[in-house]
Write a protein that holds these residues in place. Structure first.
Motif, PDB file in Angstrom:
ATOM      1  N   PRO A  85       1.341  -1.287  -0.075  1.00 46.19           N
ATOM      2  CA  PRO A  85       0.032   0.218  -0.423  1.00 46.19           C
ATOM      3  C   PRO A  85       0.911   1.054  -0.031  1.00 46.19           C
ATOM      4  O   PRO A  85       0.552   2.124   1.253  1.00 46.19           O
ATOM      5  CB  PRO A  85      -0.438   0.062   1.170  1.00 46.19           C
ATOM      6  N   TYR A 128      -2.116   0.563  -2.368  1.00 47.16           N
ATOM      7  CA  TYR A 128      -2.247   1.926  -2.676  1.00 47.16           C
ATOM      8  C   TYR A 128      -3.527   2.230  -3.322  1.00 47.16           C
ATOM      9  O   TYR A 128      -4.427   2.938  -1.960  1.00 47.16           O
ATOM     10  CB  TYR A 128      -0.885   3.092  -2.547  1.00 47.16           C
ATOM     11  N   GLU A 187      -7.040   3.330  -1.486  1.00 47.54           N
ATOM     12  CA  GLU A 187      -7.522   5.248  -1.440  1.00 47.54           C
ATOM     13  C   GLU A 187      -8.625   4.899  -1.219  1.00 47.54           C
ATOM     14  O   GLU A 187      -9.331   6.222  -1.323  1.00 47.54           O
ATOM     15  CB  GLU A 187      -6.811   5.143  -2.373  1.00 47.54           C
ATOM     16  N   GLU A 247       1.509  10.987  -0.704  1.00 50.32           N
ATOM     17  CA  GLU A 247       1.283  10.768  -2.236  1.00 50.32           C
ATOM     18  C   GLU A 247       3.517  11.145  -2.792  1.00 50.32           C
ATOM     19  O   GLU A 247       4.322  10.150  -3.400  1.00 50.32           O
ATOM     20  CB  GLU A 247       0.876  10.909  -3.647  1.00 50.32           C
ATOM     21  N   SER A 299       6.545   9.289  -2.181  1.00 51.14           N
ATOM     22  CA  SER A 299       6.829   7.485  -2.001  1.00 51.14           C
ATOM     23  C   SER A 299       7.960   7.245  -2.747  1.00 51.14           C
ATOM     24  O   SER A 299       7.952   6.252  -2.517  1.00 51.14           O
ATOM     25  CB  SER A 299       5.737   7.366  -3.160  1.00 51.14           C
TER      26      SER A 299
END
Length: 228
Positions: free
Chosen positions: A156, A163, A167, A182, A185
């Motif tokens: 995730p 992810y 979400e 985000e 990441s």
């Protein structure tokens, strides 16, 4: 050759089978996203030429290089506009899950064929050592890499499919908070890559689980087809 081997995680003699597997695995993965997105009413990927089994349009050069060198990478993400879905969250989950599931199905298909070859004695009938190793390496790499990609893509962390699934399933306030992180990441991925302690508890277990799934699936089909 020694220099190449020192920077590539895959043994050089197995690299062609690894690259062929990536060609298939990434292409089917991204096609699956595009196919289901189009089926649910979003033609974005299709209009951009991404709903195809042509691997050229799906490959990301640096994603492939990093996968060979570091053990994880990516293809070009398929663009999806969830606003075109009649039920954005449910259909978004299905579209996101389609990619990893396609890799799981490829791994199972490879296990079925390999188990059949073993159970019928076809593998043992191959007397040429080089051909035997080539067939063994191909199926081992094809099955385990697809199973690894199935597990890896369920992590995730953006931009992975896991992810996107989280979400879409999360309540709206939580989704807003998730989206704020985000941008970090890639930093997280680099930390996982270069800090051995983090890799030990993230990427490395996926390889172990993929190997265990490989053994389980192949053994199942081996026995199913009459192997002793």
């Amino acid at each position: 050759m020694e220099f190449l081997q020192s920077i590539i995680r895959i043994p050089l003699e197995q690299l062609p089978f690894f690259l062929v597997t990536l060609l298939i695995a990434f292409t089917v993965h991204e096609f699956s996203h595009a196919y289901f997105a189009n089926k649910f009413g979003d033609p974005t990927a299709r209009l951009l030429g991404r709903m195809t089994l042509n691997p050229v349009v799906h490959f990301d050069f640096w994603g492939i290089i990093l996968l060979v060198i570091a053990g994880f990478g990516w293809a070009r993400p398929v663009p999806v506009n969830r606003d075109n879905f009649s039920r954005p969250r449910l259909m978004g989950v299905i579209v996101s899950a389609a990619g990893p599931i396609s890799n799981l199905l490829l791994g199972i298909l490879g296990s079925l064929i390999f188990g059949l070859l073993l159970a019928t004695g076809t593998m043992n009938s191959i007397t040429n050592d080089q051909l035997y190793k080539a067939v063994y390496w191909f199926f081992s790499i094809f099955i385990q890499l697809n199973l690894f990609l199935f597990l890896f893509n369920l992590i995730p962390l953006p931009p992975l499919d896991g992810y996107r699934i989280v979400e879409d399933l999360a309540p709206r306030p939580l989704r807003g908070r998730l989206q704020q992180y985000e941008q970090y990441s890639m930093l997280i991925f680099l930390l996982i890559l270069f800090i051995p302690g983090l890799r030990t508890y993230t990427i490395d277990p996926l390889n172990i689980w993929a190997s265990e799934m490989f053994a389980t699936f192949v053994n199942f089909f081996f026995k199913l087809f009459g192997g002793a």
